[in-house]
Design an enzyme around this catalytic site. Structure first.
Site, PDB file in Angstrom:
ATOM      1  N   LYS A 186       0.845  -1.211   0.000  1.00 50.99           N
ATOM      2  CA  LYS A 186       0.000   0.000   0.000  1.00 50.99           C
ATOM      3  C   LYS A 186       0.867   1.242   0.000  1.00 50.99           C
ATOM      4  O   LYS A 186       2.053   1.206   0.397  1.00 50.99           O
ATOM      5  CB  LYS A 186      -0.950   0.006   1.200  1.00 50.99           C
ATOM      6  CG  LYS A 186      -0.274  -0.010   2.586  1.00 50.99           C
ATOM      7  CD  LYS A 186       0.252   1.334   3.080  1.00 50.99           C
ATOM      8  CE  LYS A 186       0.977   1.261   4.412  1.00 50.99           C
ATOM      9  NZ  LYS A 186       1.706   2.513   4.748  1.00 50.99           N
ATOM     10  N   ASP A 220      -2.038  -1.748   9.995  1.00 54.83           N
ATOM     11  CA  ASP A 220      -2.133  -1.506   8.542  1.00 54.83           C
ATOM     12  C   ASP A 220      -2.714  -2.683   7.770  1.00 54.83           C
ATOM     13  O   ASP A 220      -2.645  -2.713   6.547  1.00 54.83           O
ATOM     14  CB  ASP A 220      -0.740  -1.216   7.968  1.00 54.83           C
ATOM     15  CG  ASP A 220      -0.254   0.173   8.333  1.00 54.83           C
ATOM     16  OD1 ASP A 220      -1.055   0.953   8.868  1.00 54.83           O
ATOM     17  OD2 ASP A 220       0.922   0.472   8.056  1.00 54.83           O
TER      18      ASP A 220
END
Ligand code: C5P
Length: 357
Positions: free
Chosen positions: A70, A197
């Site tokens: 990401k 995350d």
């Protein structure tokens, strides 16, 4: 802490990113002038999972899953919490730089077997892959152990969430191999228990995340998925706890994260919008990183690029061009990878856009 997802309607682009087909549009921060960005040697890969033979002794087939990473298109730190964590408000986007993972059910009744091509990565209980499998077993009550092969391509200490992507992919894969005992909402909720995350990977790919990062709200991708991007990382990584420790709350941006979200949706990337409150502490800890960012900005200025750090670093993201600048190409110590934003449909997992073979 519970994990929530907002089921806001999401438009998932299915546009091809082939270099020879659809030109991709990137909004220019200076005059909102559309910039034509055409994919690199991009080729849409079609297979979600591929069945292949498991190593001898497994007695079953292994399934392959792409484990994405990401970037943070903006990252605001909104508060320091009593539990030592920080509340953030960030536009995360899943990207197609990723690892390859293979999973098979193991006949072992006591342990998982994780094999990794990178000998510096621990393959014991400290690895997020094993943590994810322990979590899956604890939540579902299914006493199934796994054989996992992890082919690492995403650098660590990079701010790219590579290990978090491995954990999310593991939860998704274990659930698939066990006949989907859990819903995706379950996987999303559980994922917040083992890292900040991981949850974003259970979004549709573009997500506005708050809390520690585990409160996930699907949003429309703010940029064309074919927008050219280049990731550049110096050999030094950033330790996330060290960067948060070095954060001076008085030195943060005062921008309203919801205003940033609106601005990036309306007008695309700009220097004013792609801000990261963790850049200042990362540049304090690693002054060379500030120099690298500046050099990348200068080297790509004529391409109308926007340049910023992802997460807690040390990866610098270039949006708007994926040509490797000459000084980067010459420096063998720098990690460099072209990448694209990616999304997924519910029930499916991510597939990469670019063919890196
Ligand atoms: O959740 P994760 O393992 O990525 O966090 C690593 C460390 O980074 C935490 O122990 C904490 O020191 C810091 N952190 C934080 N606030 C967050 C995420 C991480 O302070 N939202």
């Amino acid at each position: 802490m519970s994990t929530r997802v907002c089921l806001a309607p999401v438009v998932v682009s299915t546009s091809s990113t082939s270099k020879t087909s659809t030109p991709c549009r990137l909004r220019d921060h200076r005059g909102h002038r559309p910039v034509v960005a055409i994919g690199a040697s991009a080729r849409r890969l079609s297979a979600l999972t591929v069945t292949r033979a498991a190593p001898s002794g497994q007695g079953v087939d292994a399934r392959r899953f792409f484990s994405p990473s990401k970037i943070n298109l903006f990252l605001r730190i909104t508060a320091r919490r009593p539990d030592g964590f920080h509340d953030l408000a960030s536009l995360f986007h899943v990207v197609d730089l990723g690892d390859d993972m293979s999973f098979a059910k193991s006949s072992s009744e006591t342990k998982d077997t994780l094999i990794c091509n990178d000998p510096t990565i621990p393959t014991d209980e400290s690895n997020l892959v094993i943590k994810a499998l322990n979590l899956f077993r604890a939540k579902t009550g299914i006493e199934q152990y796994f054989w996992i092969e992890l082919d690492k391509k995403v650098p660590h200490g990079a701010g790219l969430g590579g290990g978090s992507g491995n954990a999310a992919t593991t939860l998704f894969a274990a659930n698939e191999l066990c006949g989907r005992p859990a819903t995706e909402a379950d996987l999303l909720e559980w994922s917040g228990e083992i890292g900040s995350d991981i949850s974003v990977f259970f979004s549709n790919g573009a997500a506005y995340c708050t809390g520690r990062g585990e409160i996930v709200e699907n949003v429309e991708p703010p940029l064309d998925l074919g927008t050219e991007m280049l990731l550049v990382k110096p050999p030094m990584g950033c330790s996330t706890p060290a960067i948060f420790k070095a954060l001076d709350l008085d030195g943060r941006s005062t921008a309203d994260p919801l205003a940033l979200l609106k601005a990036i949706g309306d007008d695309g990337c700009s220097e004013a919008v792609c801000i990261n409150d963790l850049e200042a502490p990362a540049f304090t800890v690693l002054p060379e990183l500030a120099e690298l960012k500046e050099s990348l900005k200068q080297a790509t200025a004529d391409k109308n690029t926007i340049v910023f750090m992802s997460g807690s670093g040390s990866t610098i993201v270039i949006v708007g061009d994926d040509d490797v600048p000459a000084f980067v190409a010459e420096d063998e110590t720098l990690f460099k990878a072209p990448t694209r934003l990616i999304t997924r449909k519910p029930g499916e997992w991510y597939v990469p856009t670019l063919d890196r073979r």
